[in-house]
Every structure is written in C-alpha cells, then in structure tokens.
Enzyme design. Structure first.
Site, PDB file in Angstrom:
ATOM      1  N   CYS A 197       0.857  -1.180   0.000  1.00 15.62           N
ATOM      2  CA  CYS A 197       0.000   0.000   0.000  1.00 15.62           C
ATOM      3  C   CYS A 197       0.902   1.241   0.000  1.00 15.62           C
ATOM      4  CB  CYS A 197      -0.938  -0.049   1.201  1.00 15.62           C
ATOM      5  SG  CYS A 197      -2.065   1.343   1.393  1.00 15.62           S
TER       6      CYS A 197
ATOM      7  N   ASP B 122      -8.025  -1.642  -8.344  1.00 14.10           N
ATOM      8  CA  ASP B 122      -7.401  -0.729  -7.400  1.00 14.10           C
ATOM      9  C   ASP B 122      -7.507   0.704  -7.910  1.00 14.10           C
ATOM     10  OD1 ASP B 122      -5.865   0.609  -5.573  1.00 14.10           O
ATOM     11  OD2 ASP B 122      -4.149  -0.749  -5.694  1.00 14.10           O
TER      12      ASP B 122
ATOM     13  N   HIS C 281      -7.002  -3.804  -3.924  1.00 10.26           N
ATOM     14  CA  HIS C 281      -6.007  -3.101  -3.117  1.00 10.26           C
ATOM     15  C   HIS C 281      -5.986  -3.698  -1.708  1.00 10.26           C
ATOM     16  CE1 HIS C 281      -3.488   0.276  -1.914  1.00 10.26           C
ATOM     17  NE2 HIS C 281      -4.216   0.343  -0.807  1.00 10.26           N
TER      18      HIS C 281
END
Length: 258
Positions: free
Chosen positions: A137, A192, A224
């Site tokens: 991330c 994502d 994600h």
C-alpha cells in the site's frame, strides 16, 4: 521453516526527528548475521498481521525490520483496529488514518529511511552489503523512494498493491527512477482505484527509460490490500503469488550481494 524457527522483538530506531518504534524478526539460530530486509507497512500500520508476515520472511533466512513509519504521531498502534478490518463497515478507520498518512512527507520519510538503513547496517544480526526492501500500500511508494534515494544501499525493492506510484505530481514516487540501481518488482492489483492502468503504464515506462531492471505484474481479480489476511481485501491466491515473487527477488539479489 516453521514459526518456531523465528524470533521477534520490539526495537527502537533513532531518527533525525525522534525515535521510531519497530518490530525485528530474525531466524532463531546462533545469532549469525543474515541479509537485511526493510519492510514498509501498509496504512493500517504495525500490528499482529504485519508481524506474522515479517516472521514468515525471517523464516526464509532474513533479518527483517518493520518500522512504524508514522511514529511522529505516537507509538503503534495509532488507531484502534478491529481484529478483522473491513473499511466498508468501519469508514471511520480511514477518516482517522488518512491525516496520519498525509502528514508523512517524502522528505521526512527518506530521512527516516536513512536511519532505518543505518540501524540495519550497524546490527550484528545483519550481513554486510546492501539490503532488500518490500512495501505494501503506502509502503510500496516508500520502497520505491528508498531505492532511488539510497541506491548504493538497496539491492532489491518490491512493492505490492501500491498506491499513487506514478501520478502527475511533481514529487510522484516514479520520478526517482533515474537514480535506482536495485532490481525492482511490482505486484499490482487490477481492481485498485489508487493505482489505475495509466499509472501502472507510466511507472513501467519510467523504469524502462531509466534502464532499471524490473518486472511489473498485474494480479487479475485482486483488490487493493490483497496481501493483508486481516482485511476484507485479502486474496489467498494473490498473497501466495506475492510471496513467490518476493522470495525469488530477494533470493537472487541478496544472496548474491551478501
């Protein structure tokens, strides 16, 4: 290797701006040095699941440091998280986390990166030579920036379900590409919104133009956060694919560099 072959402990890392709390995982052996890996957290922060991931990496033969990159806001945990994180059910979690993420500027993050790398280099548990970096991330951007800011100290860097890696901003992470000497790997999620196809393409073109050894893959059906087993975004298949790619990268680059 099993979890019993790993030991983990809290450590404090001195930085130019204070003290970062962190988690250190290493093989449980005779305290011999092992290749170092700097592990950058996702937005949810240093918590039990990330420690399990660090343990798994350590079990493969690495000394793994997981810093709380938001230490300026306090020691982890900074946000009260449920055992299983589903942002759709708990939107207030991101409302609390987003200001913390935004407070970490690229300049501050890279000052910290130097401190983390210094700590690994000074540790008797870490072998000589450059280290590997992996990030998730927001940590994927930190991994890329670290490879570009400290090229002589990073042999390999990987990023998974990274966010905003190649934007049009003047300080976008992909702009460090010309300074990178490490081998890179990126595992993108195809579902994502923080990393759309145009950014994936922009990142790949920047790395190619800079002559960076790299591989980028888009994980079909992944969202994600797919590596994070304590979240609703987790994909067991994609997470295992990530482990295969990461261990292959580190095994080729760090073992050779050590």
């Amino acid at each position: 290797m099993t979890a019993a072959a790993v030991t983990g402990s809290p450590v404090d890392i001195p930085t130019p701006d204070g003290t970062a709390d962190a988690y250190l995982a290493r093989p449980l052996d005779d305290s011999a040095p092992h290749p170092g890996v700097l592990f950058y957290m996702d937005a949810f922060g240093l918590r039990p699941h990330l420690k399990k991931m660090a343990d798994r990496l350590a079990a493969a033969g690495y000394t793994v440091l997981v810093p709380n990159v938001m230490y300026r806001n306090g020691r982890a945990p900074l946000v009260d998280l449920p055992e299983f994180i589903n942002p759709a059910d708990r939107p207030e979690i991101f409302q609390k986390i987003r200001p913390l993420m935004e407070s970490l500027t690229p300049d501050a993050a890279m000052r910290d990166a130097g401190a983390y790398l210094d700590w690994l280099a000074a540790s008797p548990l870490t072998g000589d030579g450059p280290v590997g970096v992996t990030g998730y991330c927001m940590g994927a951007a930190l991994a890329l920036r670290t490879a570009g800011t400290h090229p002589d100290r990073v042999a390999a860097a990987a990023g998974f379900h990274g966010a905003y890696l190649a934007t049009e901003a003047p300080d976008s992470p992909h702009l460090v590409a010309e300074h990178v000497t490490a081998e890179l790997y990126f595992g993108h999620a195809d579902q994502d919104a923080t990393n759309p196809p145009e950014q994936i393409d922009r990142l790949d073109k920047a790395l190619t133009a800079a002559g960076v050894r790299h591989r980028t893959e888009v994980y079909a059906g992944a969202r994600h956060g797919f590596t994070q087993a304590d979240t609703a975004m987790h994909s067991a298949e994609a997470a295992e694919r990530h482990w295969t790619a990461l261990l292959d990268l580190l095994g080729r680059t760090l073992r050779t560099a050590a």
